[in-house]
Scaffold this motif. Structure first.
Motif, short mmCIF file in Angstrom:
data_model
loop_
_atom_site.label_atom_id
_atom_site.label_comp_id
_atom_site.label_asym_id
_atom_site.label_seq_id
_atom_site.Cartn_x
_atom_site.Cartn_y
_atom_site.Cartn_z
N MET A 5 0.83 -1.20 0.00
CA MET A 5 0.00 0.00 0.00
C MET A 5 0.87 1.25 0.00
N ALA A 8 2.20 1.61 -3.49
CA ALA A 8 1.11 2.06 -4.38
C ALA A 8 0.91 3.56 -4.22
N ARG A 90 -11.87 9.24 1.62
CA ARG A 90 -12.13 7.97 0.97
C ARG A 90 -11.06 6.94 1.33
N THR A 93 -11.47 5.22 4.52
CA THR A 93 -12.48 4.15 4.61
C THR A 93 -11.92 2.83 4.06
N THR A 94 -10.71 2.87 3.51
CA THR A 94 -10.10 1.64 2.99
C THR A 94 -9.12 1.08 4.02
N PRO A 95 -8.63 -0.13 3.81
CA PRO A 95 -7.72 -0.73 4.80
C PRO A 95 -6.36 -0.05 4.92
N ARG B 99 -13.45 -2.10 6.90
CA ARG B 99 -12.85 -1.36 5.79
C ARG B 99 -12.61 -2.26 4.59
N HIS B 100 -12.56 -3.57 4.82
CA HIS B 100 -12.38 -4.49 3.70
C HIS B 100 -13.71 -4.79 3.01
N ARG B 122 -6.55 1.45 -10.13
CA ARG B 122 -5.47 0.58 -9.66
C ARG B 122 -5.05 0.98 -8.24
N TYR B 123 -4.99 2.30 -7.98
CA TYR B 123 -4.56 2.75 -6.66
C TYR B 123 -5.53 2.30 -5.58
N PHE B 124 -6.81 2.54 -5.79
CA PHE B 124 -7.76 2.13 -4.76
C PHE B 124 -7.84 0.60 -4.68
N ALA B 126 -5.37 -1.35 -5.02
CA ALA B 126 -4.18 -1.82 -4.31
C ALA B 126 -4.46 -2.00 -2.82
N MET B 127 -5.44 -1.26 -2.29
CA MET B 127 -5.77 -1.38 -0.86
C MET B 127 -6.46 -2.70 -0.56
N TYR B 128 -6.93 -3.37 -1.61
CA TYR B 128 -7.67 -4.63 -1.41
C TYR B 128 -6.99 -5.78 -2.14
N CYS B 167 -13.82 3.00 -8.66
CA CYS B 167 -12.85 2.87 -7.58
C CYS B 167 -13.45 2.16 -6.36
N ALA B 168 -14.77 2.21 -6.23
CA ALA B 168 -15.43 1.48 -5.14
C ALA B 168 -15.73 0.05 -5.56
#
Lengths: 251, 276
Positions: A5, A8, A90, A93-95, B99-100, B122-124, B126-128, B167-168
């Motif tokens: 992360m 990224a 935003r 709200t993500t991990p 958040r996941h 791709r950036y958002f 990457a968090m998942y 992105c969501a």
């Protein structure tokens, strides 16, 4: 922390910058141009034999000050945009971990700062024959630490600005006093007690001390590492403070 | 695929789990109890109680300033709560594990205008840990395939807001919170998106969608009507038609609102009469 992360984030920040050719050009070229101006300012000075040129003292310090100023500005505006555009909320709200975000930023801008100081240092050495004892590698190292300091302070200050206009106003508050008191204009031991005491705790002071160590010695001295270590500790401390300003919940 | 299969499995077991009063039931995705939110001195939400069912589309409707966005932010966990509780997928809103599983699309598109559509997703993603295939799929889902390499800032307003949606979607959330996702879209795209939402609900995703376009309310299986920080009613579109005495949901909604307003006026004048 999650390195994926973080990387990224670094990639994203650099990606945002990549499309902005004008900013990249300014980051890379402007310090070299200013250095040129400093060189010609002192071009005609007459020196007693054995005394180093003013350019060797001032030019060297400017190599470390540019990345600090530029990265402070770039970071505080970028982070402010992130806060006001809703992308920060935003992300929260993500991990992603706050540290991934902050260190991602720090890494991205230190890459830019390293490039910047490579260009400026190369110009100083190759074009203007900068004459100091120590090797240029250490100068670049101090410049990069300074850049990360600028990034960290920029991240922190962006929390206290609501608009880009306000963010820019933090420069005279945060950056200018450090430049005035770091020893560039007046040697620190010739300042009055109050100013010297303030100067003793300002982060930029340590990098100027480190540069003077590099200028005076061919090898790295313990004092150089001590100053660099203190700078690194300050950077980490400011980053921790900055992370406290990133909130997952707001009113 | 396993993700969808998992939802179906959970969905299939709801009959055995039964009613919601015992343990946190899988059929209820969001449970809001006595929610009060005050910002400064202004009361934004004044005692909201509602539930959102899993695997359904729930519409959040109300005039602007009624507290829709604040309620959504409380559910996502980014809003500080004054009083009351919000449970999401059986856990308190804002729990790190959520958040996941929760996706949130803000009203103003929150993406990076200087990045390409693909880089944003791709950036958002990457968090998942999203794969390249996930990224392509999310972009295709919002119909932006041919713009994937374009800078988001160069897109039209409607396309830009779809980047935010992509992105969501890339995280394949179990619960998707969408704040006015169809604003500024043409009717064809709007219909396509609602089909997409229905497909996601069928696959087990829970969707909470705010809107002020009443004709869209017909796509929802349940409606939350919000007004001045209070929940006026939680009902199905059919019930709204009945209560508002019109098949046109917009007229029905207006009727219900006027009824509530005149009710308040009577209450106020009643109070005044009692006082000396």
């Amino acid at each position: 922390m999650n390195p994926l992360m973080m990387l990224a984030t670094t990639r994203r920040v650099l990606g945002e910058l990549r499309h902005d050719h004008r900013s990249i050009a300014m980051i890379l070229v402007v310090p070299a141009l200013l250095l040129t101006a400093v060189y010609f300012l002192f071009e005609n000075e007459t020196l007693p034999p054995g005394v180093p040129r003013t350019f060797d003292r001032v030019g060297l310090m400017m190599l470390a000050i540019f990345p600090f100023v530029v990265m402070f500005l770039v970071t505080s505006i970028t982070m402010l945009r992130e806060r006001t555009s809703g992308t920060l909320e935003r992300l929260m709200t993500t991990p992603i971990h706050k540290a991934d975000l902050l260190f991602g930023y720090a890494l991205a801008f230190s890459i830019m700062a390293a490039l910047q100081s490579l260009v400026a240092t190369a110009v100083a050495y190759l074009v203007f024959d900068l004459d100091i004892q120590g090797p240029p590698g250490y100068v670049v190292m101090i410049a990069v630490i300074n850049a990360v300091l600028g990034v960290a302070l920029g991240l922190l200050c962006s929390a206290f600005a609501r608009t880009e206009f306000q963010a820019v106003q933090f420069m005279p508050v945060v950056v200018v006093p450090q430049i005035l008191l770091c020893g560039l204009f007046v040697a620190r031991d010739r300042m009055n007690d109050v100013l010297e005491a303030i100067s003793n705790v300002l982060p930029l002071t340590f990098s100027v001390d480190a540069l003077q160590e590099i200028a005076a010695n061919t090898e790295a001295t313990p004092a150089l590492w001590e100053n660099a270590g203190i700078m690194a500790a300050i950077v980490l401390g400011v980053l921790v403070l900055a992370s406290l300003t990133l909130r997952r919940q707001t009113a | 695929m396993t993700h969808i299969a998992k939802h179906k499995a959970e969905f299939g077991t709801q009959a055995e789990i039964g009613t919601q009063d015992a343990e946190p039931s899988l059929t209820v995705a969001i449970e809001v109890v006595g929610l009060h939110i005050t910002r400064g001195r202004t009361a934004i939400l004044r005692g909201i109680d509602c539930t959102v069912n899993q695997g359904k589309i729930t519409g959040l409707l109300g005039p602007s300033g009624s507290g829709k966005t604040t309620l959504m932010r409380a559910i996502v966990g980014v809003q500080r709560i004054t009083r009351g509780s919000v449970k999401v997928l059986g856990r308190p809103a804002g729990s790190p594990s959520l958040r996941h599983e929760v996706g949130y699309v803000t009203q103003d598109p929150s993406v990076y205008p200087d990045l390409s559509v693909e880089s944003n997703v791709r950036y958002f993603g990457a968090m998942y840990g999203a794969t390249a295939a996930d990224i392509t799929e999310a972009i295709a889902a919002v119909g932006l395939e041919q713009f994937a390499r374009q800078k988001a800032a160069d897109l039209s307003g409607g396309q830009f807001s779809r980047v935010s949606l992509a992105c969501a979607l890339v995280s394949r959330p179990r619960l998707l919170i969408l704040d006015e996702p169809t604003v500024g879209l043409d009717p064809v795209l709007r219909a396509e998106l609602w089909d997409r939402f229905a497909g996601m609900a069928d696959a087990g995703t829970t969707l909470l969608i705010s809107s002020h376009v009443m004709e869209e309310a017909g796509h929802c299986s349940s409606l939350l009507l919000l007004r001045e920080g209070r929940l006026m009613a939680q009902l199905s579109p059919a019930e709204l038609s009945r209560r508002g005495r019109s098949d046109d949901l917009e007229r029905a909604f207006l009727h219900v609102i006027r009824e509530a307003e005149s009710g308040e006026r009577e209450a106020e004048s009643g109070e005044r009469e009692v006082r000396p």
